[in-house]
Design a protein around this motif. Sequence first.
Motif, PDB file in Angstrom:
ATOM      1  N   ALA A   1       0.854  -1.192   0.000  1.00 15.32           N
ATOM      2  CA  ALA A   1       0.000   0.000   0.000  1.00 15.32           C
ATOM      3  C   ALA A   1       0.890   1.242   0.000  1.00 15.32           C
ATOM      4  O   ALA A   1       1.596   1.511   0.985  1.00 15.32           O
ATOM      5  CB  ALA A   1      -0.912  -0.005   1.231  1.00 15.32           C
TER       6      ALA A   1
ATOM      7  N   ASP B   1       0.845   4.339   0.743  1.00 17.19           N
ATOM      8  CA  ASP B   1       0.115   5.411   1.429  1.00 17.19           C
ATOM      9  C   ASP B   1       1.055   6.577   1.708  1.00 17.19           C
ATOM     10  O   ASP B   1       1.444   6.826   2.860  1.00 17.19           O
ATOM     11  CB  ASP B   1      -0.520   4.860   2.717  1.00 17.19           C
TER      12      ASP B   1
ATOM     13  N   LYS C   1      -0.402  -0.706  -4.371  1.00 17.97           N
ATOM     14  CA  LYS C   1      -1.752  -0.139  -4.277  1.00 17.97           C
ATOM     15  C   LYS C   1      -1.663   1.381  -4.189  1.00 17.97           C
ATOM     16  O   LYS C   1      -0.933   1.913  -3.338  1.00 17.97           O
ATOM     17  CB  LYS C   1      -2.466  -0.689  -3.037  1.00 17.97           C
TER      18      LYS C   1
ATOM     19  N   THR D   1     -14.363  -1.897   7.240  1.00 15.73           N
ATOM     20  CA  THR D   1     -14.046  -2.427   8.577  1.00 15.73           C
ATOM     21  C   THR D   1     -14.180  -1.350   9.654  1.00 15.73           C
ATOM     22  O   THR D   1     -14.236  -1.654  10.832  1.00 15.73           O
ATOM     23  CB  THR D   1     -12.622  -3.027   8.617  1.00 15.73           C
TER      24      THR D   1
ATOM     25  N   VAL E   1     -12.549  -7.340  -1.075  1.00 15.02           N
ATOM     26  CA  VAL E   1     -11.613  -6.955  -0.030  1.00 15.02           C
ATOM     27  C   VAL E   1     -12.211  -7.465   1.271  1.00 15.02           C
ATOM     28  O   VAL E   1     -13.396  -7.246   1.528  1.00 15.02           O
ATOM     29  CB  VAL E   1     -11.461  -5.416   0.078  1.00 15.02           C
TER      30      VAL E   1
ATOM     31  N   PRO F   1      -6.248  -6.705   3.619  1.00 15.74           N
ATOM     32  CA  PRO F   1      -5.375  -5.892   4.470  1.00 15.74           C
ATOM     33  C   PRO F   1      -5.374  -6.475   5.892  1.00 15.74           C
ATOM     34  O   PRO F   1      -5.935  -7.547   6.110  1.00 15.74           O
ATOM     35  CB  PRO F   1      -6.019  -4.500   4.434  1.00 15.74           C
TER      36      PRO F   1
ATOM     37  N   ARG G   1       0.199  -8.490   9.405  1.00 17.96           N
ATOM     38  CA  ARG G   1       1.342  -8.011  10.192  1.00 17.96           C
ATOM     39  C   ARG G   1       2.342  -9.143  10.394  1.00 17.96           C
ATOM     40  O   ARG G   1       1.944 -10.300  10.500  1.00 17.96           O
ATOM     41  CB  ARG G   1       0.867  -7.535  11.580  1.00 17.96           C
TER      42      ARG G   1
ATOM     43  N   GLN H   1      -4.707  -1.517  13.222  1.00 15.39           N
ATOM     44  CA  GLN H   1      -5.453  -2.692  12.745  1.00 15.39           C
ATOM     45  C   GLN H   1      -5.818  -3.544  13.959  1.00 15.39           C
ATOM     46  O   GLN H   1      -4.975  -3.849  14.791  1.00 15.39           O
ATOM     47  CB  GLN H   1      -4.595  -3.518  11.764  1.00 15.39           C
TER      48      GLN H   1
ATOM     49  N   VAL I   1      -2.520  -7.163   1.328  1.00 14.00           N
ATOM     50  CA  VAL I   1      -2.136  -5.759   1.185  1.00 14.00           C
ATOM     51  C   VAL I   1      -1.402  -5.351   2.451  1.00 14.00           C
ATOM     52  O   VAL I   1      -1.973  -5.413   3.540  1.00 14.00           O
ATOM     53  CB  VAL I   1      -3.379  -4.857   0.999  1.00 14.00           C
ATOM     54  N   MET I   2      -0.136  -4.982   2.315  1.00 10.37           N
ATOM     55  CA  MET I   2       0.635  -4.545   3.491  1.00 10.37           C
ATOM     56  C   MET I   2       1.161  -3.140   3.250  1.00 10.37           C
ATOM     57  O   MET I   2       1.806  -2.873   2.234  1.00 10.37           O
ATOM     58  CB  MET I   2       1.802  -5.492   3.770  1.00 10.37           C
ATOM     59  N   GLY I   3       0.882  -2.250   4.197  1.00 15.00           N
ATOM     60  CA  GLY I   3       1.388  -0.891   4.107  1.00 15.00           C
ATOM     61  C   GLY I   3       2.539  -0.685   5.057  1.00 15.00           C
ATOM     62  O   GLY I   3       3.691  -1.022   4.773  1.00 15.00           O
ATOM     63  N   ARG I   4       2.223  -0.174   6.239  1.00 16.75           N
ATOM     64  CA  ARG I   4       3.260   0.250   7.184  1.00 16.75           C
ATOM     65  C   ARG I   4       4.316  -0.795   7.556  1.00 16.75           C
ATOM     66  O   ARG I   4       5.481  -0.419   7.712  1.00 16.75           O
ATOM     67  CB  ARG I   4       2.587   0.842   8.439  1.00 16.75           C
ATOM     68  N   PRO I   5       3.959  -2.087   7.673  1.00 16.69           N
ATOM     69  CA  PRO I   5       5.038  -3.041   8.009  1.00 16.69           C
ATOM     70  C   PRO I   5       6.145  -3.052   6.951  1.00 16.69           C
ATOM     71  O   PRO I   5       7.265  -3.465   7.234  1.00 16.69           O
ATOM     72  CB  PRO I   5       4.315  -4.392   8.048  1.00 16.69           C
TER      73      PRO I   5
END
Length: 234
Positions: free
Chosen positions: A8, A10, A34, A121, A158, A180, A183, A192, A210-214
Amino acid sequence: MAKDVIIALDFPTRRETLNFLDRFPNGEGKPFVKIGMELYYAEGPAVVREIKARGHKVFLDLKLHDIPNTVKRAMAVLSGLDVDMVNLHAAGTSAMMKAALEGLTRPDGTRPLLIAVTQLTSTDAAALKDELLIETPMAETVLSYAKNAAASGLDGVVCSPLEAALVKERCGEGFCTVTPGVRFAGGDAGDQKRVMTPEQAAKNGCDYIVMGRPITQAADPVEAYRRAVNEFLG
Ligand code: C5P
């Protein structure tokens, strides 16, 4: 079915996004990424074209929801950007989802994958009942929206990695799950609430995680991405 890790992106600007992507070496497969509302509304379609031109697959996460004709025409524009995956809100009904598929289909018959959002969510049971006036419990509502998406010809939904197995059971093995809330073991869950590791997600029937911050906030994002791929794809 193809399985992959989607990063992701972001980030608020094109510059920060490209700085991040520059860390991934040429010669290795370029990550599937993404692009969400923040980056798209800031930088427009040009940033999508630029990232595609660098060799990435792109999931354009704009969650369309409008009357069928408007969504059909908007999807035709997004399909022309040559993206690989787009999404919409299943709440727009099957008429909107079918129109979206028509708009997405290119003259040569190809099209991006079309994925539905069921219930966000961030919507809890109280909001579902008191604001959206849906008396059906959340889990059943989500599965019913997923079945409606499948019946409309969409490719998947999703969902939380915890719901993926049930979605497959109800909608068929070929109906894909994009999840998403993933982790690494021992990592920070952030905001999350219900998370799974990449390995658990694979076991639970997730097709795309879907992985963003990790990954984006890791000290070494390339290493974090490789770890996610290794754990998810085995
Ligand atoms: O940083 P993190 O791994 O939590 O990022 C997850 C990504 O997936 C974010 O872009 C977030 O907006 C998105 N997403 C989510 N939960 C949903 C739908 C989308 O976390 N239900």
